[in-house]
Design a protein around this motif. Structure first.
Motif, PDB file in Angstrom:
ATOM      1  N   LYS A  90       8.641  -8.411 -11.542  1.00 14.53           N
ATOM      2  CA  LYS A  90       7.189  -8.562 -11.672  1.00 14.53           C
ATOM      3  C   LYS A  90       6.444  -7.733 -10.628  1.00 14.53           C
ATOM      4  O   LYS A  90       5.213  -7.653 -10.661  1.00 14.53           O
ATOM      5  N   ALA A  91       7.207  -7.117  -9.694  1.00 12.86           N
ATOM      6  CA  ALA A  91       6.621  -6.220  -8.682  1.00 12.86           C
ATOM      7  C   ALA A  91       5.531  -6.899  -7.862  1.00 12.86           C
ATOM      8  O   ALA A  91       4.439  -6.355  -7.682  1.00 12.86           O
ATOM      9  N   HIS A  95       0.826  -1.223   0.000  1.00 16.22           N
ATOM     10  CA  HIS A  95       0.000   0.000   0.000  1.00 16.22           C
ATOM     11  C   HIS A  95       0.856   1.268   0.000  1.00 16.22           C
ATOM     12  O   HIS A  95       0.377   2.350  -0.311  1.00 16.22           O
ATOM     13  N   LYS A  96       2.162   1.093   0.302  1.00 16.12           N
ATOM     14  CA  LYS A  96       3.063   2.251   0.224  1.00 16.12           C
ATOM     15  C   LYS A  96       3.849   2.250  -1.083  1.00 16.12           C
ATOM     16  O   LYS A  96       4.758   3.045  -1.278  1.00 16.12           O
ATOM     17  N   GLY A  97       3.577   1.280  -1.942  1.00 13.60           N
ATOM     18  CA  GLY A  97       4.268   1.207  -3.237  1.00 13.60           C
ATOM     19  C   GLY A  97       5.682   0.657  -3.139  1.00 13.60           C
ATOM     20  O   GLY A  97       6.488   0.828  -4.070  1.00 13.60           O
ATOM     21  N   ALA A  98       5.981  -0.044  -2.046  1.00 16.67           N
ATOM     22  CA  ALA A  98       7.353  -0.536  -1.835  1.00 16.67           C
ATOM     23  C   ALA A  98       7.774  -1.553  -2.894  1.00 16.67           C
ATOM     24  O   ALA A  98       8.971  -1.790  -3.089  1.00 16.67           O
ATOM     25  N   HIS A  99       6.781  -2.133  -3.580  1.00 16.35           N
ATOM     26  CA  HIS A  99       7.107  -3.122  -4.628  1.00 16.35           C
ATOM     27  C   HIS A  99       7.458  -2.460  -5.958  1.00 16.35           C
ATOM     28  O   HIS A  99       7.788  -3.148  -6.915  1.00 16.35           O
ATOM     29  N   HIS A 100       7.373  -1.131  -6.015  1.00 16.28           N
ATOM     30  CA  HIS A 100       7.733  -0.434  -7.260  1.00 16.28           C
ATOM     31  C   HIS A 100       9.028   0.353  -7.121  1.00 16.28           C
ATOM     32  O   HIS A 100       9.368   1.128  -8.002  1.00 16.28           O
ATOM     33  N   THR A 101       9.719   0.168  -6.016  1.00 17.64           N
ATOM     34  CA  THR A 101      10.997   0.861  -5.864  1.00 17.64           C
ATOM     35  C   THR A 101      12.057   0.152  -6.715  1.00 17.64           C
ATOM     36  O   THR A 101      11.952  -1.056  -6.971  1.00 17.64           O
ATOM     37  N   PRO A 102      13.090   0.884  -7.155  1.00 20.36           N
ATOM     38  CA  PRO A 102      14.155   0.244  -7.945  1.00 20.36           C
ATOM     39  C   PRO A 102      14.791  -0.934  -7.198  1.00 20.36           C
ATOM     40  O   PRO A 102      15.115  -1.952  -7.811  1.00 20.36           O
ATOM     41  N   GLU A 103      14.916  -0.812  -5.873  1.00 18.23           N
ATOM     42  CA  GLU A 103      15.538  -1.887  -5.080  1.00 18.23           C
ATOM     43  C   GLU A 103      14.709  -3.170  -5.163  1.00 18.23           C
ATOM     44  O   GLU A 103      15.234  -4.258  -5.369  1.00 18.23           O
ATOM     45  N   PHE A 104      13.387  -3.019  -5.019  1.00 16.34           N
ATOM     46  CA  PHE A 104      12.548  -4.227  -5.066  1.00 16.34           C
ATOM     47  C   PHE A 104      12.469  -4.780  -6.489  1.00 16.34           C
ATOM     48  O   PHE A 104      12.536  -5.999  -6.702  1.00 16.34           O
TER      49      PHE A 104
END
Ligand SMILES: N[C@@H](CCC(=O)N[C@@H](CS)C(=O)NCC(=O)O)C(=O)O
Length: 205
Positions: A48-49, A33-42
């Protein structure tokens, strides 16, 4: 081993499985919900995010719930997390695929992420309703597989970890009435220490 998870996401099923196995692992909180799966690191870890992601001790990455669950069962045979005959294995795969690809991704995802399916302004209520119908039908299709058994294959297996997160969503997020056998299966799962520890660690207890 590291599990990238988001609290209450489908990664909860893999989290439970790791605790059932009981070997040390690290949790990496990746809040969707904080968009942590769209960071460059993830994205460098999983382009596939999505969670769950399992990073193994050699650094390699494994994604997709059924693949991770099979890997954990096959690398921990002493835990008997998978029926040990061909028929049992393919039936497990059949159930996992249906639970994740249909009931979760076509049903619950429509309910929780209607915006992602929206094509016309104001169509989200219809999308949520369609998702609910798919989930209801999904539980109906799964009912013969569970029947009166305590777990899908009699004894606890990886398939129960997928069923658990669907049931947990149905009861806590979607407020859906499930057939009685799933309410009882969810209560049985909630009584397992692995589930209680996972919920507490994810801040959901
Ligand atoms: N097919 C994937 C599904 C994973 C999935 O959809 N995970 C959700 C969380 S329950 C996710 O990461 N969603 C992020 C997004 O789609 O933006 C699997 O089997 O692991």
């Amino acid at each position: 081993m590291k599990l990238f998870y988001s609290p209450g996401a489908c990664s909860l099923g893999i989290h439970v499985l790791l605790r059932e196995i009981g070997k040390p692992f690290e949790l990496v909180r990746t809040e969707l919900h904080k968009g942590a799966h769209h960071t460059p690191e993830f994205l460098a870890i999983n382009p596939k995010a999505k969670v769950p992601v399992l990073q193994r001790d050699d650094g390699s990455i494994l994604t997709e719930f059924p693949a991770i669950a099979f890997y954990l069962a096959l690398t921990n045979p002493e835990m008997h997390l998978l029926p040990n005959d061909l028929e049992g294995e393919v039936r497990t795969l059949e159930l996992l695929d249906f639970m994740v690809a249909t009931v979760h991704m076509r049903g619950f995802t429509r309910m929780f992420r209607a915006d992602a399916f929206s094509t016309t302004p104001g169509d989200t209520d219809k999308i949520k309703q369609t998702g609910r119908e798919i989930a209801v039908q999904g539980f109906a299709n799964l009912e013969p597989a569970l029947g009166t058994k305590p777990y899908l294959f009699g004894d606890f297996s990886i398939a129960d970890c997928a069923l658990f997160y669907l049931e947990f969503w149905a009861r806590t997020r979607a407020k859906m009435q499930m057939p009685a056998c799933f309410e009882a299966h969810l209560d049985r799962m909630l009584a397992r220490p692995s589930v209680q520890q996972s919920l507490a660690a994810e801040g959901l207890a």
